[in-house]
Design a protein around this motif. Structure first.
Motif, short mmCIF file in Angstrom:
data_model
loop_
_atom_site.label_atom_id
_atom_site.label_comp_id
_atom_site.label_asym_id
_atom_site.label_seq_id
_atom_site.Cartn_x
_atom_site.Cartn_y
_atom_site.Cartn_z
N ILE A 182 0.84 -1.21 0.00
CA ILE A 182 0.00 0.00 0.00
C ILE A 182 0.87 1.25 0.00
N LEU A 183 1.90 1.27 0.83
CA LEU A 183 2.77 2.44 0.88
C LEU A 183 3.52 2.64 -0.43
N GLN A 184 3.97 1.56 -1.03
CA GLN A 184 4.65 1.66 -2.32
C GLN A 184 3.70 2.20 -3.40
N TYR A 185 2.48 1.72 -3.40
CA TYR A 185 1.50 2.20 -4.37
C TYR A 185 1.28 3.70 -4.21
N ARG A 186 1.11 4.13 -2.97
CA ARG A 186 0.88 5.56 -2.71
C ARG A 186 2.10 6.39 -3.11
N TYR A 187 3.30 5.83 -2.90
CA TYR A 187 4.52 6.55 -3.28
C TYR A 187 4.59 6.74 -4.79
N TRP A 188 4.33 5.70 -5.55
CA TRP A 188 4.48 5.76 -7.00
C TRP A 188 3.29 6.40 -7.71
N PHE A 189 2.07 6.11 -7.27
CA PHE A 189 0.89 6.51 -8.03
C PHE A 189 -0.07 7.43 -7.28
N GLY A 190 0.05 7.55 -5.99
CA GLY A 190 -0.89 8.34 -5.20
C GLY A 190 -0.76 9.83 -5.45
N GLU A 191 -1.69 10.59 -4.86
CA GLU A 191 -1.66 12.04 -5.00
C GLU A 191 -0.35 12.58 -4.45
N GLY A 192 0.36 13.31 -5.27
CA GLY A 192 1.67 13.82 -4.87
C GLY A 192 2.76 12.77 -4.94
N GLY A 193 2.47 11.63 -5.54
CA GLY A 193 3.46 10.56 -5.68
C GLY A 193 4.46 10.87 -6.77
N TYR A 194 5.31 9.91 -7.04
CA TYR A 194 6.41 10.11 -7.98
C TYR A 194 5.92 10.44 -9.38
N PRO A 238 2.83 11.42 -10.59
CA PRO A 238 2.15 12.71 -10.70
C PRO A 238 3.10 13.91 -10.56
N HIS A 239 4.10 13.75 -9.70
CA HIS A 239 5.09 14.81 -9.51
C HIS A 239 5.88 15.05 -10.80
N GLN A 240 6.30 13.97 -11.45
CA GLN A 240 7.04 14.10 -12.70
C GLN A 240 6.17 14.76 -13.78
N ALA A 241 4.90 14.40 -13.83
CA ALA A 241 3.99 15.00 -14.81
C ALA A 241 3.86 16.50 -14.55
N LEU A 242 3.76 16.89 -13.30
CA LEU A 242 3.67 18.32 -12.96
C LEU A 242 4.95 19.06 -13.34
N LEU A 243 6.10 18.44 -13.11
CA LEU A 243 7.36 19.08 -13.49
C LEU A 243 7.43 19.30 -15.01
N GLN A 244 6.94 18.33 -15.77
CA GLN A 244 6.93 18.46 -17.22
C GLN A 244 5.98 19.58 -17.64
N GLN A 245 4.81 19.66 -17.02
CA GLN A 245 3.87 20.74 -17.33
C GLN A 245 4.46 22.10 -17.00
N ILE A 246 5.17 22.19 -15.88
CA ILE A 246 5.80 23.45 -15.49
C ILE A 246 6.85 23.86 -16.53
N GLN A 247 7.63 22.90 -16.98
CA GLN A 247 8.66 23.21 -17.98
C GLN A 247 8.02 23.68 -19.29
N GLN A 248 6.97 23.01 -19.73
CA GLN A 248 6.28 23.42 -20.95
C GLN A 248 5.68 24.81 -20.80
N GLN A 249 5.05 25.08 -19.67
CA GLN A 249 4.43 26.39 -19.45
C GLN A 249 5.49 27.47 -19.37
N THR A 250 6.64 27.17 -18.79
CA THR A 250 7.73 28.14 -18.72
C THR A 250 8.21 28.50 -20.12
N GLU A 251 8.31 27.50 -21.00
CA GLU A 251 8.72 27.77 -22.38
C GLU A 251 7.69 28.66 -23.09
N VAL A 252 6.41 28.35 -22.90
CA VAL A 252 5.35 29.17 -23.50
C VAL A 252 5.42 30.59 -22.97
N ASN A 253 5.60 30.72 -21.66
CA ASN A 253 5.68 32.06 -21.04
C ASN A 253 6.86 32.85 -21.59
#
Length: 85
Positions: free
Chosen positions: A23-35, A37-52
């Motif tokens: 359960i803890l491993q699942y939450r770490y990799w896939f849960g809210e704020g997990g690995y 989702p965090h990587q996806a947010l970092l990619q979105q931030i990078q794309q938005q920074t380029e657009v900005n």
């Protein structure tokens, strides 16, 4: 099999511990704020920074053009020539 794992209570504790770890491993990799989702947010931030940055550059060019149009007759003439071409 070791002596410790021969009793039923030890097996139950081991199973519960494994379930908790899964359960803890699942939450770490896939849960809210997990690995992932965090990587996806970092990619979105990078794309938005380029657009900005592209939009900032476009705004800078437009602001310089507005300044030239407000302050220089040459710029007005050049802009009119470009529009006629």
């Amino acid at each position: 099999m070791p002596e410790v794992l021969k009793s039923t209570s030890s097996k139950i504790i081991l199973v519960i511990a494994l379930i908790i770890i899964v359960i803890l491993q699942y939450r770490y990799w896939f849960g809210e704020g997990g690995y992932y989702p965090h990587q996806a947010l970092l990619q979105q931030i990078q794309q938005q920074t380029e657009v900005n940055n592209e939009l900032k550059e476009r705004n800078r060019i437009l602001a310089a053009e507005v300044y030239d149009l407000k302050n220089g007759a040459e710029a007005i003439e050049e802009h009119a020539r470009l529009d006629l071409a």
